[in-house]
Structures are given as structure tokens and as C-alpha cells.
Design a protein around this motif. Structure first.
Motif, PDB file in Angstrom:
ATOM      1  N   PRO A  45       0.809  -1.225   0.000  1.00 32.67           N
ATOM      2  CA  PRO A  45       0.000   0.000   0.000  1.00 32.67           C
ATOM      3  C   PRO A  45       0.844   1.279   0.000  1.00 32.67           C
ATOM      4  N   ASP A  46       2.050   1.199   0.557  1.00 29.35           N
ATOM      5  CA  ASP A  46       2.924   2.372   0.598  1.00 29.35           C
ATOM      6  C   ASP A  46       3.319   2.840  -0.800  1.00 29.35           C
ATOM      7  N   TYR A  47       3.172   1.982  -1.777  1.00 24.79           N
ATOM      8  CA  TYR A  47       3.526   2.315  -3.161  1.00 24.79           C
ATOM      9  C   TYR A  47       2.288   2.471  -4.039  1.00 24.79           C
ATOM     10  N   ALA A  48       1.237   1.716  -3.742  1.00 23.52           N
ATOM     11  CA  ALA A  48       0.009   1.798  -4.545  1.00 23.52           C
ATOM     12  C   ALA A  48      -0.690   3.141  -4.358  1.00 23.52           C
ATOM     13  N   HIS A  49      -0.817   3.587  -3.126  1.00 19.24           N
ATOM     14  CA  HIS A  49      -1.574   4.816  -2.870  1.00 19.24           C
ATOM     15  C   HIS A  49      -0.959   6.054  -3.530  1.00 19.24           C
ATOM     16  N   PRO A  50       0.352   6.305  -3.410  1.00 19.97           N
ATOM     17  CA  PRO A  50       0.907   7.496  -4.073  1.00 19.97           C
ATOM     18  C   PRO A  50       0.713   7.477  -5.593  1.00 19.97           C
ATOM     19  N   LEU A  51       0.859   6.311  -6.220  1.00 22.61           N
ATOM     20  CA  LEU A  51       0.650   6.227  -7.668  1.00 22.61           C
ATOM     21  C   LEU A  51      -0.821   6.476  -8.001  1.00 22.61           C
ATOM     22  N   ALA A  52      -1.718   5.842  -7.259  1.00 19.59           N
ATOM     23  CA  ALA A  52      -3.145   6.015  -7.521  1.00 19.59           C
ATOM     24  C   ALA A  52      -3.574   7.467  -7.314  1.00 19.59           C
ATOM     25  N   GLU A  53      -2.977   8.146  -6.353  1.00 15.64           N
ATOM     26  CA  GLU A  53      -3.295   9.563  -6.123  1.00 15.64           C
ATOM     27  C   GLU A  53      -2.937  10.410  -7.340  1.00 15.64           C
ATOM     28  N   LYS A  54      -1.852  10.082  -8.006  1.00 15.81           N
ATOM     29  CA  LYS A  54      -1.462  10.820  -9.211  1.00 15.81           C
ATOM     30  C   LYS A  54      -2.480  10.624 -10.335  1.00 15.81           C
ATOM     31  N   VAL A  55      -3.018   9.408 -10.461  1.00 16.66           N
ATOM     32  CA  VAL A  55      -4.040   9.136 -11.480  1.00 16.66           C
ATOM     33  C   VAL A  55      -5.363   9.789 -11.071  1.00 16.66           C
TER      34      VAL A  55
END
Length: 153
Positions: A45-55
């Protein structure tokens, strides 16, 4: 200007992420590597959330996530409004995710695809357009809250 595509993984996806980052650059994309930066154990989740926030924010149109099965990353990314993260283990799945679901985040199950297959899945996902039409209504219903999507409207 080249499209910027963020890419991120946990430890299980680290090696394939490095390979796909090179492939993206070779295909002419600007790569934004959001980590992880080693094969040491991490929490997806530490990597999924920042990427998803950009999208979600519209900062980028699409992104790529990797973890062992792809499932954890997809669960976390799909919590973000407007994000449609699809786990694809074959080019045909990636094509359908784009054609029918307008998937804007590709999630790869790094423990179950080879580097060569990973590149083919990525290329297919990048090159396949959303078909719209009857699929647009279905994609719109994804964003609807629970009480808004009962029956065929």
C-alpha cells in the motif's frame, strides 16, 4: 512531450519493475519511479496509494504497479475514485481491460509473468484504446455509489 508514466512495486515486483522501466523509456515514455528501490521487504500500500493519487488527481493519465500476485496493489489502487486498476497476466487480459474497462492502472503479478511476457502485457496495455460505446455506461457505473447503480439505467 513524452507521456509521463509512474511505476511502483513492492519487493516482489522490484526486479520486473526495473525491467519494465527500461522498456518504457525505450518506447519513448518518461518514467517516474515511485519505488521500491530494492528487493528488501516492503508493504505494497505504501507504493500503490501514491501512484493512484497521481491518477486520481489527473496529474498523470495512467500508471503501472507490480507486486507478487497483483492483487494487493489492485485492492489499494482501486480505493481511489477514478482509478481502474486491472491485474493482467496475459496480453489478451490487458487488451480487454483497456477496451472494455478503460483501465488506467496496469497491475502485473510479478511472480507469475516472465520479463518477456511483462513487456508484451505492458505494450498491449499502452497501445490498446478504450472502445467506449456500450462500455462507457458500464465504466460510469463503477464510479456510482451503491444506491445509484441498481438495474439498467
Amino acid at each position: 512531450m513524452a507521456e509521463r508514466i509512474p511505476i511502483a512495486s513492492d519487493h516482489a515486483g522490484y526486479e520486473l519493475k526495473q525491467h519494465l522501466s527500461r522498456a518504457l523509456r525505450e518506447l519513448g515514455y518518461e518514467v517516474e519511479d515511485l519505488g521500491t528501490n530494492s528487493p528488501a521487504s516492503t508493504d505494497y500500500p505504501d507504493y500503490a496509494h501514491p501512484l493512484a493519487e497521481k491518477v486520481e488527481s489527473g496529474e498523470v493519465k495512467r500508471g503501472v504497479l507490480l507486486c507478487g500476485t497483483g492483487l494487493g496493489m489492485s485492492y489499494a489502487a482501486n480505493r481511489h475514485p477514478g482509478v481502474r486498476a486491472a491485474v493482467a497476466w496475459a496480453p489478451e487480459i490487458a487488451a480487454l481491460a483497456r477496451q472494455h474497462n478503460d483501465a488506467n492502472v496496469l497491475v502485473l503479478p510479478a511472480r507469475f509473468v516472465s520479463e518477456e511476457d511483462g513487456v508484451q502485457i505492458l505494450k498491449t496495455w499502452l497501445e490498446t484504446p478504450f472502445e467506449g460505446g456500450r462500455h462507457q455506461k458500464r465504466v460510469d457505473k463503477i464510479e456510482a455509489s451503491g444506491h445509484e447503480h441498481s438495474g439498467d439505467k
